[in-house]
Scaffold this motif. Sequence first.
Motif, mmCIF file in Angstrom:
data_model
loop_
_atom_site.group_PDB
_atom_site.id
_atom_site.type_symbol
_atom_site.label_atom_id
_atom_site.label_comp_id
_atom_site.label_asym_id
_atom_site.label_seq_id
_atom_site.Cartn_x
_atom_site.Cartn_y
_atom_site.Cartn_z
ATOM 1 N N PRO A 42 0.840 -1.216 -0.015
ATOM 2 C CA PRO A 42 -0.118 -0.010 -0.001
ATOM 3 C C PRO A 42 0.924 1.255 0.049
ATOM 4 N N LYS A 43 1.996 1.330 0.288
ATOM 5 C CA LYS A 43 2.839 2.190 0.621
ATOM 6 C C LYS A 43 3.443 2.663 -0.827
ATOM 7 N N GLN A 45 1.708 1.814 -3.441
ATOM 8 C CA GLN A 45 0.420 2.385 -4.330
ATOM 9 C C GLN A 45 0.231 3.685 -4.061
ATOM 10 N N GLN A 46 0.500 4.515 -2.806
ATOM 11 C CA GLN A 46 0.266 5.790 -2.529
ATOM 12 C C GLN A 46 1.367 6.447 -3.306
ATOM 13 N N LEU A 47 2.620 6.138 -3.370
ATOM 14 C CA LEU A 47 3.586 6.717 -4.087
ATOM 15 C C LEU A 47 3.327 6.684 -5.525
ATOM 16 N N TYR A 49 0.174 6.990 -6.695
ATOM 17 C CA TYR A 49 -1.218 7.117 -6.931
ATOM 18 C C TYR A 49 -2.112 6.184 -7.636
ATOM 19 N N THR A 50 -2.147 5.160 -7.046
ATOM 20 C CA THR A 50 -2.681 3.855 -7.754
ATOM 21 C C THR A 50 -3.315 3.082 -6.853
ATOM 22 N N GLU A 51 -4.750 2.215 -7.369
ATOM 23 C CA GLU A 51 -5.218 1.316 -6.480
ATOM 24 C C GLU A 51 -5.156 0.073 -7.295
ATOM 25 N N LYS A 171 6.460 12.926 -9.797
ATOM 26 C CA LYS A 171 5.011 12.492 -9.670
ATOM 27 C C LYS A 171 4.602 11.520 -10.930
ATOM 28 N N GLU A 173 1.046 9.663 -11.782
ATOM 29 C CA GLU A 173 -0.135 9.437 -11.160
ATOM 30 C C GLU A 173 -0.602 8.481 -12.093
ATOM 31 N N LEU A 253 7.198 8.312 2.963
ATOM 32 C CA LEU A 253 6.115 8.842 3.543
ATOM 33 C C LEU A 253 6.203 9.634 4.250
#
Length: 356
Positions: A42-43, A45-47, A49-51, A171, A173, A253
């Motif tokens: 999940p970390k 995925q956060q970096l 910007y994806t699910e 970045k 996304e 993070l």
Amino acid sequence: MYKKLFIPGPTHVRDEVLEAQTAPMLGHRSTDYSDLQAEVTPKLQQLLYTEQPVFIYTSSGTGVMEGSIRQTVLKRSLNTVCGAFSKRWHDIAVANGVPCDKIEVPMGEGFTPEMVDEALAEGDYDVLTVTLNETSTGVMNPLKDIAAMVREKYPDVVILVDAVSAMGGVKIEVDAWDVDVVISSSQKCFALPPGLTIAAVSERAMKRAEQVPNRGYYYDFLDMYKYFKRNQTPATPAISLIQALNQQMDDILADGIEARWERHIAMAEVVRAWARQYWALFPNENFLSNTVTTIKNTRGVSIADLNKELATRGAMLSNGYGGLKEQTFRIAHMGDLTVEDVKWLLGMIDDILDLA
Ligand SMILES: *Cc1c(COP(=O)(O)O)cnc(C)c1O
């Protein structure tokens, strides 16, 4: 002797991250390992910007590039070539017997959406390869705009992105831009030792892979996904490196990802200003990279000798790539380096070459 690395990979690795590799070994089928992968995913995925799934491959980035192009092309791939690394996509496709064409721009140039559109319109393509950051020339391609054009006009084309020298420094996304496979090695902006590849893989890419019969074995997205759902990998992963990745992601993070993108821009601006003052920038100004700056050796100094002198002072930069050797040199400003580190390096070059 230890040298701080201002080369575009491997990059400087902080002691805390190196030490995280010495945690006790885990069985890769144990719940301890699954807990580790469940923690780190999940970390990532956060970096990004994806699910969608983010896979961790034990491989260098090139391996996942090969695996990706092999399992997503049914018809033909269009490869955008603007230097040595983007050419690798094309070479890999040819080596695997994957039908493909390339469009090429001179070193130092990048691709606009219009150029890619024109080329896609000419053939029956179902894959496009893009290199976000061309490390050999210091060119950053406008991936967001290229992807927007593709999604509007060629919705079924799978977009494969070499983000090896950009992910974790700029970045990206993944979901908003709707790109399909986005690949990065651990030894660039992640500032880890080499050995891992992080790859975001879309549902579109996996649906395509389902239709490809001989899609290879080790990199098979569908097999990866089956194991991903139980927080494992099909083959034994480099567990120590994943421990280090988990540590690094906590630190990234904690500092904030927006701050990370801004720090990379700030470092790039310092190097560019210095390069404009004493040399000249190699790439077209419209495509400047935020992670590595390629500088024309307008003073005709020996870059090899400069690096030897820097080595005695504890730093290392990169000569030009391939045919650009000695004609250019490269300063990487990626990963965990800071503006202070970059100023320290430039100050030493000023001193060695009597610039300022
Ligand atoms: C470093 C690099 C690669 C190669 O990555 P490996 O991990 O050595 O396979 C590919 N593409 C780009 C843009 C790179 O900078």
